[in-house]
Design a protein around this motif. Structure first.
Motif, PDB file in Angstrom:
ATOM      1  N   PHE A  53     -59.322  73.324  60.131  1.00 56.11           N
ATOM      2  CA  PHE A  53     -59.545  71.855  60.156  1.00 56.11           C
ATOM      3  C   PHE A  53     -60.984  71.467  59.716  1.00 56.11           C
ATOM      4  O   PHE A  53     -61.281  70.423  59.219  1.00 56.11           O
ATOM      5  CB  PHE A  53     -59.208  71.377  61.528  1.00 56.11           C
ATOM      6  N   LEU A  56     -61.406  70.765  56.023  1.00 57.53           N
ATOM      7  CA  LEU A  56     -61.004  69.413  55.558  1.00 57.53           C
ATOM      8  C   LEU A  56     -61.759  68.254  56.510  1.00 57.53           C
ATOM      9  O   LEU A  56     -61.209  67.087  56.033  1.00 57.53           O
ATOM     10  CB  LEU A  56     -59.314  69.223  56.216  1.00 57.53           C
ATOM     11  N   LEU A  58     -61.471  67.679  59.445  1.00 56.95           N
ATOM     12  CA  LEU A  58     -60.197  66.937  60.564  1.00 56.95           C
ATOM     13  C   LEU A  58     -60.355  67.520  61.966  1.00 56.95           C
ATOM     14  O   LEU A  58     -59.388  67.526  62.610  1.00 56.95           O
ATOM     15  CB  LEU A  58     -58.843  67.294  59.957  1.00 56.95           C
ATOM     16  N   ASP A  60     -60.971  67.165  65.544  1.00 58.31           N
ATOM     17  CA  ASP A  60     -60.672  66.068  66.502  1.00 58.31           C
ATOM     18  C   ASP A  60     -61.957  66.096  67.661  1.00 58.31           C
ATOM     19  O   ASP A  60     -62.116  67.036  68.134  1.00 58.31           O
ATOM     20  CB  ASP A  60     -59.256  66.146  67.331  1.00 58.31           C
TER      21      ASP A  60
ATOM     22  N   LYS B 221     -52.005  64.231  61.675  1.00 58.17           N
ATOM     23  CA  LYS B 221     -53.047  65.321  61.243  1.00 58.17           C
ATOM     24  C   LYS B 221     -52.629  65.614  59.645  1.00 58.17           C
ATOM     25  O   LYS B 221     -53.116  65.628  58.948  1.00 58.17           O
ATOM     26  CB  LYS B 221     -53.157  66.428  62.100  1.00 58.17           C
ATOM     27  N   ARG B 224     -53.145  62.421  57.564  1.00 53.11           N
ATOM     28  CA  ARG B 224     -54.521  62.530  57.283  1.00 53.11           C
ATOM     29  C   ARG B 224     -55.080  63.773  56.051  1.00 53.11           C
ATOM     30  O   ARG B 224     -55.945  63.565  55.466  1.00 53.11           O
ATOM     31  CB  ARG B 224     -55.642  62.889  58.424  1.00 53.11           C
TER      32      ARG B 224
END
Ligand code: ATP
Ligand code: MG
Lengths: 327, 324
Positions: A53, A56, A58, A60, B221, B224
């Motif tokens: 993640f 990218l 991404l 959280d 997710k 995205r």
């Protein structure tokens, strides 16, 4: 040597939770050549997904990349504004997730979901988008693709659904695909099929692949190079064959001994003693120390990676010495 | 899909049959209409004659079957009080309630869903916290009180809007509608707002909860990761996913508001069915009560049926699951 497609250096991603800071990824470095397949293995909770993640952009909240660098095709991604990151995602770097049940939207047709992915990066008429989607589905081995575009995810089997997700990830021919355990939720026979096709696809398209798995056997079948993660760090990295034959880190050795296929017949599988440490209370020094048969007082200090760019390990007492250490 | 529809329609008919019996028996148990119908000083002959004329001397089950037979032939009896066919009476009043309810529920949905999505998307922002505070208010303050405040402030204090009654109407499809005139809207705004506040709060909560949950899923997710913009994700993925509970609540709220807009209609002297039923109960106008309740039951069943069908349209999994 040509410049790597992806160069990750000293990447750290932390989660700032109420209970404390979770150092999910800590000082991770690796590079990926064009068309290369890198396997990322490690037990559950070792930080494989968070690494993916992070690539990218991404992660959280409450997590974020706290330091390090991610260079994709020469461009630094860490610190990039959101809209520029969005533009890179799906176009230059894409991701496939573990459970195809959960990733596709159950109430949108496959065509709609593919069209949205196409339109995220380029203009296309509905007809052109449809043609391209059908082509992408055919490429990943979905029969009768043009007709199946109008179906919903639940009308596909698990394996087919994962193929759809892979087709979406491949739509813009990204330079890198992160595949986060994409076959774990599937039957073994379908796993093998998808594995083989994925390998074929990336070599055809020249895409580099990071294959995340907790299953060393799966990874070794697919990737030329593997990196082993433990408690947020890469503890060993090198060409697959070398790492499997002559692991240097005791954790890698433990993983290998617990593989059914490698155990001597009639002998019990060797399990690594103990369990994964809580990421909130990592022991001082080497996090594998409490479970390690070779641990010594020296291990209370975090070992630095030794070796070269091709083959490295983080251990004070490696099982195999590098030529430099042997001297 | 066809099998599913037929099955649901049969269910709906069964519910209606049971409802009609319950309503009939229930209303029968409420007071004696004879005391209202016949003046106390009437002769015994007139009494007997009147009772016979209304069929009130027959056994209950016989009255019920006559009643059902009449309904099926479109005759719901005459109002004791107004002396006109009940159906006609209700149909005269229904458009007023219908437009009030529709404006309130649609307005609440159009405003509540985007506000709720925003509050779910950015739960920590001050705007979201304000939205949620307002929604708590909408839940906890009684309707009649808000109605009075609205009148005091906008009608009495500011003098911007009329305090009650229905404004000018225009005929469309043989029915008088006030949404077709400016004056009609002026009269409609306050009662519709009053009626909408609770529903607004509900829509906000519902959309917020749905959005928060969906934003954490792998579906988002993955979207995205494919590079979709946040706006596209909200509009295409989230809206479509939360629309299922929203349609349900929309249907239920529409039905119950249509049936129970009584408080608002009373406060704003809105000449709808809510006011009619209150008057009928006071005067023991049995045919009106029965017809009203049957009609409401019918509306609920129809709305539920519609919601189920819309469900099947929205959720492809249901479509196959039930048909198979
Ligand atoms: N949102 C979050 N908040 C707090 N901690 C998190 C969060 N997401 C992940 N972590 C922590 O980060 C660590 C690494 O998680 P990650 O999902 O990367 O593991 P993994 O190697 O992918 O494991 P698995 O094989 O189970 O998928 C875990 O200890 C987890 O508790
Ligand atoms: Mg994971």
């Amino acid at each position: 040597m040509t410049e790597p497609v992806l160069q990750v250096s000293a990447l750290s991603t932390h989660f700032f939770t109420k209970a404390g800071v979770v150092r999910a990824v800590e000082g991770v470095s690796f590079s990926l050549a064009r068309g290369e397949v890198l396997g990322l293995v490690g037990e559950s909770g070792s930080g494989k997904s968070v690494t993916g993640f992070s690539l990218l952009g991404l992660v959280d909240p409450p997590g974020r990349i706290v330091s390090g660098s991610i260079r994709l095709e020469g461009r630094e991604l860490v610190g990039l504004p959101n809209d520029e990151l969005r533009d890179v995602r799906g176009r230059r770097i894409a991701m496939v997730f573990q459970d195809p049940m959960m990733t596709l939207n159950p109430v949108l047709t496959i065509e709609r979901q593919m069209r949205l992915a196409i339109l995220a990066h380029e203009r296309a008429s509905p007809r052109a988008a449809r043609a391209r989607s059908a082509e992408a589905l055919t490429r990943v081995g979905i029969p009768d693709a043009a007709r199946r575009l109008d179906d919903y995810p639940h009308q596909f089997s698990g394996g087919m659904r994962q193929r759809v997700a892979i087709a979406i990830a491949l739509l813009h021919r990204p330079a890198v695909i992160v595949a986060d355990e994409p076959t774990t939720a599937l039957d073994v026979s379908i796993q093998a099929q998808i594995l083989a096709e994925m390998a074929k696809l990336v070599s055809e398209l020249g895409t580099s692949l990071i294959w995340i798995s907790h299953d060393l056997a799966v990874v070794s079948a697919l990737s030329r190079r593997i990196a082993v993660m433990y408690a947020g760090r890469i503890v060993e990295e090198g060409p697959t064959a070398v790492v499997l034959d002559e692991p240097r880190h005791p954790y890698t050795r433990g993983l290998l001994d617990s593989l059914p296929s490698r155990a001597e017949p009639g002998r019990e599988l060797a399990q690594i003693p103990g369990s994964t440490p809580s990421m909130l209370r990592l022991p001082e020094g080497c996090p594998f120390r409490p479970r390690c048969p070779r641990a010594s007082p020296a291990c209370t200090v975090m070992p630095e990676p030794t070796g070269d760019a091709v083959r490295r390990a983080r251990c004070h007492h490696p099982l195999v010495l590098t030529p430099a250490e042997a001297v | 899909m066809l099998g599913f529809i037929i099955q649901r329609v049969l269910q709906a008919m069964l519910v209606m049959a049971v409802m009609s019996a319950l309503v009939f028996i229930g209303v029968y148990a409420v007071g004696n209409p004879i005391d209202v119908l016949i003046s106390p000083d009437a002769t015994q002959d007139i009494r007997t004659e009147t009772i016979a004329r209304y069929g009130l001397d027959r056994p209950l089950y016989e009255q019920y079957f006559t009643f059902v037979g009449n309904i099926l032939s479109g005759d719901m009896g005459r109002s004791f009080v107004f002396g006109m066919p009940v159906l006609q009476l209700i149909m005269q009043r229904l458009p007023a309630t219908l437009e009030l309810t529709l404006v309130a529920v649609i307005g609440a949905t159009l405003a509540g869903v985007p506000l709720g999505i925003y509050a779910g998307y950015r739960p920590q922002s001050p705007i979201s916290k304000t939205i949620m505070a307002v929604s708590i208010l909408g839940f906890s303050v009684p309707t009649f009180w808000i109605g009075l405040i609205l009148i005091l402030f906008f009608a009495v204090h500011l003098g911007w809007l009329p305090a009650g009654s229905r404004g000018a109407t225009r005929s469309f499809l043989g029915v008088e509608w006030s949404v077709l005139t400016l004056d009609g809207w002026k009269h409609l705004v306050l009662p519709a707002t009053n009626l909408a506040l609770f529903k607004l709060a509900m829509m906000i909560r519902l959309s917020r909860a749905g959005t928060r949950e969906i934003m954490l899923t792998d579906t988002i997710k993955f979207a995205r990761a494919a590079g979709l913009s946040e706006w596209t994700i909200l509009r295409q993925h989230v809206l479509k996913l939360i629309s299922i509970p929203i349609v349900t609540v929309f249907g239920l709220e529409f039905g119950s508001t249509l049936a129970f807009a009584v408080v608002t209609e009373t406060i704003f002297s809105w000449p709808g069915v809510g006011k009619l039923i209150i008057d009928s109960i006071a005067q023991l106008d049995r045919p009106v009560m029965v017809a009203y309740l049957i009609l409401i039951a019918f509306l609920f069943v129809t709305i539920n049926l519609t919601v189920d069908l819309v469900y099947a349209l929205l959720d492809p999994r249901l479509r196959r699951g039930r048909a198979a």
